[in-house]
Design an enzyme around this catalytic site. Structure first.
Site, PDB file in Angstrom:
ATOM      1  N   GLN A 236       0.859  -1.195   0.000  1.00  0.00           N
ATOM      2  CA  GLN A 236       0.000   0.000   0.000  1.00  0.00           C
ATOM      3  C   GLN A 236       0.891   1.240   0.000  1.00  0.00           C
ATOM      4  OE1 GLN A 236      -3.192  -0.285  -0.421  1.00  0.00           O
ATOM      5  NE2 GLN A 236      -3.673  -2.370   0.256  1.00  0.00           N
ATOM      6  N   CYS A 355      -9.754  -0.611  -4.768  1.00  0.00           N
ATOM      7  CA  CYS A 355      -9.165   0.682  -5.141  1.00  0.00           C
ATOM      8  C   CYS A 355      -9.808   1.213  -6.425  1.00  0.00           C
ATOM      9  CB  CYS A 355      -7.653   0.557  -5.302  1.00  0.00           C
ATOM     10  SG  CYS A 355      -7.174  -0.675  -6.496  1.00  0.00           S
TER      11      CYS A 355
HETATM   12  C1  LIG Z   1      -4.334  -4.399  -4.339  1.00  0.00           C
HETATM   13  S1  LIG Z   1      -3.058  -5.573  -4.099  1.00  0.00           S
HETATM   14  C2  LIG Z   1      -3.427  -6.096  -2.447  1.00  0.00           C
HETATM   15  C3  LIG Z   1      -2.300  -6.739  -1.685  1.00  0.00           C
HETATM   16  C4  LIG Z   1      -2.466  -6.843  -0.175  1.00  0.00           C
HETATM   17  N1  LIG Z   1      -3.762  -7.278   0.210  1.00  0.00           N
HETATM   18  C5  LIG Z   1      -2.075  -5.566   0.538  1.00  0.00           C
HETATM   19  O1  LIG Z   1      -2.882  -4.971   1.274  1.00  0.00           O
HETATM   20  O2  LIG Z   1      -0.918  -5.135   0.362  1.00  0.00           O
HETATM   21  C6  LIG Z   1      -3.587  -6.868  -5.135  1.00  0.00           C
HETATM   22  C7  LIG Z   1      -2.685  -8.090  -5.143  1.00  0.00           C
HETATM   23  O3  LIG Z   1      -3.329  -9.102  -5.935  1.00  0.00           O
HETATM   24  C8  LIG Z   1      -2.334  -9.818  -6.652  1.00  0.00           C
HETATM   25  N2  LIG Z   1      -3.040 -10.506  -7.754  1.00  0.00           N
HETATM   26  C9  LIG Z   1      -3.399 -10.000  -8.951  1.00  0.00           C
HETATM   27  N3  LIG Z   1      -4.118 -10.929  -9.639  1.00  0.00           N
HETATM   28  C10 LIG Z   1      -4.232 -12.022  -8.841  1.00  0.00           C
HETATM   29  C11 LIG Z   1      -4.867 -13.283  -8.978  1.00  0.00           C
HETATM   30  N4  LIG Z   1      -5.546 -13.601 -10.075  1.00  0.00           N
HETATM   31  N5  LIG Z   1      -4.785 -14.149  -7.949  1.00  0.00           N
HETATM   32  C12 LIG Z   1      -4.088 -13.848  -6.831  1.00  0.00           C
HETATM   33  N6  LIG Z   1      -3.459 -12.665  -6.638  1.00  0.00           N
HETATM   34  C13 LIG Z   1      -3.534 -11.753  -7.627  1.00  0.00           C
HETATM   35  C14 LIG Z   1      -1.314  -8.768  -7.006  1.00  0.00           C
HETATM   36  O4  LIG Z   1      -0.052  -9.357  -7.276  1.00  0.00           O
HETATM   37  C15 LIG Z   1      -1.291  -7.893  -5.730  1.00  0.00           C
HETATM   38  O5  LIG Z   1      -0.344  -8.356  -4.817  1.00  0.00           O
END
Ligand SMILES: C[S@@+](CC[C@H](N)C(=O)[O-])C[C@H]1O[C@@H](n2cnc3c(N)ncnc32)[C@H](O)[C@@H]1O
Length: 399
Positions: A236, A355
Site C-alpha cells: 500500500q 481501489c
Molecule cells: C491491491 S493488491 C493487495 C495486496 C495486499 N492485500 C495488501 O494490502 O498489500 C492486489 C494483489 O493481488 C495480486 N493478484 C493479482 N491478480 C491475482 C490473482 N488472479 N490471484 C491472486 N493474486 C492476484 C497482485 O499481485 C497484488 O499483490
C-alpha cells in the site's frame, strides 16, 4: 466561454457545448472558463482550461508548480477538505446508483498527510527525469514530487547524475531505507553514487530483477508489524492510511475465526489480523509469497499459511473452511469465476477492499444477492488524486 455544471468521477469539470458533453481538466463547478479542446469524439470532447474567467470561491492555488501539466495529481486545485467531500460523494453516487440506494456509506477516513505520503514513485526517463504529462506519454521534467515522501525526493539529484542513455524508468521505494529499481538495458551501468542514498539497488533488465547492491528487501512498519518488501511486490502506497485501513479490517475480524486472505500480496493484512485466527493467504506473485513467508517469521506468527496461485482458482483445492473471506483485488476487481468460487464457501462474512469504485460496484451488485452489505467505508489512500480506496463489510443472508 463555458460554465462548469459539476464534476465527474475523475474530478474533471462537466459542461455542455453544442449539445455535446465536454470533460474539462482543472475546472470547478460554477466556474466560467475558456477551453482548449484536445480530443473530440462522437458523443463527448476532452478539454483543458485556457483561461479562468470567473473562478470558484473554492479554488485553491496548487502547491505544486507542475500540477497543470503533470499527470500524477488531478484535484490539487481543491482544498483537502473539498477533496475528501468530493471522494465521499463520488463513492455515494456510484454505489447508490449501481448497487443500492439505501447502502450505508460512512464518512471518508482522511490521510494525516495530504503531501509527502507516497512510499513509492516511478520516474520516467527520456533525456531527463520526469513524470508523464496529463493524457500523454511525454514527460514533464521535475525537481520534486510533492506527494512523494522526502526520502524519495532526496534521491532525485543523485538519480539525475546517472547516464540516462539506456534507462527507461527508475522506481524509488521506501519510507526508511530506500530501494532504487533501475529499468535499463545496460547491465554495466555506473551506479556508484546511488549507493550514497540507497540501501538496495536493483537493475530491471527484460523483466528480471537483479540485485546489484545492498539488501534484497526494504522494510515498512504498519502498527506493530514489520514487513519485508521485494522490488516487484505490491505494498500500500500510504503507510498512515494503510494502518487505518488494516485497523478497520481488524475490527471486523473477531476471535477464533478462520480467515481466507485473497490477493494477499506480502501477507500484510493476514498478518495484521492474525493474532486471533487461523489464516490462509493466496497470491499470484511468487516473490510476494516469498516475502509473505518471510514476514510470517519476522512477526513470529505461526497460524498463517500462504499459497502461490490465482485466488479465484486455487480456492477450489483449499481444505479450509473460512468464516471470513477478505478480498483485495487489483483495479479490475473480481471475475465471475472467482465470485462463484468464493460463494461456494458460504463464509459468514466477506470484507471487500477495493481501489476502483466502478469494479467494486459491479462486484457488490452480484454479491448483494447472497450477502447483506452492512456498510462501506471510503479511505483517502491517494490525496490530491481522484482515486479512493473502500472497504465493504458483508454478512451472509439467512439461508
Ligand atoms: C491491491 S493488491 C493487495 C495486496 C495486499 N492485500 C495488501 O494490502 O498489500 C492486489 C494483489 O493481488 C495480486 N493478484 C493479482 N491478480 C491475482 C490473482 N488472479 N490471484 C491472486 N493474486 C492476484 C497482485 O499481485 C497484488 O499483490
Amino acid at each position: 466561454m463555458i460554465k462548469i455544471e459539476k464534476l465527474d468521477h475523475k474530478g474533471r469539470g462537466i459542461a455542455k457545448l453544442d449539445n455535446k458533453i465536454v470533460f474539462i481538466e482543472n475546472a470547478l463547478p460554477q466556474e466560467e472558463v475558456e477551453i482548449d479542446i484536445f480530443s473530440s469524439k462522437k458523443n463527448y470532447s476532452l478539454a483543458n482550461v485556457k483561461e479562468i474567467i470567473t473562478p470558484s470561491l473554492k479554488r485553491v492555488k496548487s502547491p505544486c508548480k507542475y500540477f497543470k501539466i503533470c499527470g500524477g495529481c488531478d484535484i490539487m486545485h481543491m482544498s483537502y477538505n473539498d477533496q475528501l467531500l468530493f471522494k465521499e460523494n463520488k463513492v455515494k453516487e456510484i454505489l447508490h446508483h449501481y448497487v443500492d440506494t439505501n447502502l450505508k456509506i460512512n464518512k471518508i477516513v482522511s490521510s494525516d498527510l495530504s503531501l509527502n505520503y507516497r512510499n513509492k514513485t516511478t520516474f520516467h526517463i527520456d533525456k531527463g527525469l520526469g513524470l508523464c504529462k496529463k493524457n500523454s506519454n511525454d514527460l514533464v521534467f521535475i525537481e520534486e514530487c510533492l506527494i512523494s515522501n522526502d526520502k524519495i525526493n532526496n534521491t532525485i539529484p543523485y538519480l539525475k547524475k546517472l547516464d540516462f542513455k539506456d534507462i527507461n524508468k527508475i522506481t524509488v521505494r521506501g519510507s526508511n531505507d530506500i530501494m532504487a529499481i533501475i529499468e535499463t538495458t545496460d547491465s554495466n551501468l555506473n551506479i556508484e553514487h546511488i549507493k550514497d542514498i540507497a540501501a538496495s539497488i536493483y537493475l530491471k533488465i527484460n523483466d528480471e530483477y537483479k540485485l546489484i547492491y545492498g539488501k534484497p528487501y526494504i522494510y515498512e512498519k504498519i502498527g506493530k508489524y514489520k514487513y519485508a518488501i521485494s522490488p516487484n511486490s505490491f505494498f500500500q502506497i500510504n503507510n498512515n492510511v494503510c494502518f487505518k485501513l488494516y485497523s478497520k479490517i481488524n475490527d471486523y475480524v473477531k476471535e477464533n475465526k478462520n480467515v481466507l486472505d485473497l490477493y494477499c500480496g506480502i501477507g500484510s493484512i493476514g498478518i495484521f489480523v492474525n493474532e486471533k485466527n487461523d489464516t490462509y493467504g493466496i497470491e499470484i506473485n511468487k516473490s510476494a509469497i516469498k516475502d509473505a513467508n518471510l514476514n510470517k517469521n519476522l512477526n513470529n506468527i505461526e497460524n498463517i499459511n500462504f499459497i502461490c496461485g490465482d485466488s479465484g482458482k486455487s480456492i477450489n483445492n483449499l481444505k479450509f473452511n473460512p468464516d471470513i473471506i477478505i478480498v483485495d483485488p487489483p483495479r479490475s476487481g473480481l471475475n465471475k469465476e472467482t465470485i462463484n468460487n468464493i460463494l461456494k464457501f458460504k463464509a459468514l462474512e466477506i470484507i471487500y477492499v477495493s481501489c476502483d469504485t466502478m469494479t467494486f460496484a459491479r462486484d457488490l451488485n452480484i454479491l448483494k444477492n447472497y450477502y447483506k452489505i452492512i456498510e462501506v467505508t471510503p479511505f483517502d489512500m491517494f490525496p490530491n488524486t481522484s482515486h479512493v480506496e473502500c472497504i465493504a463489510y458483508l454478512k451472509i443472508k439467512d439461508v
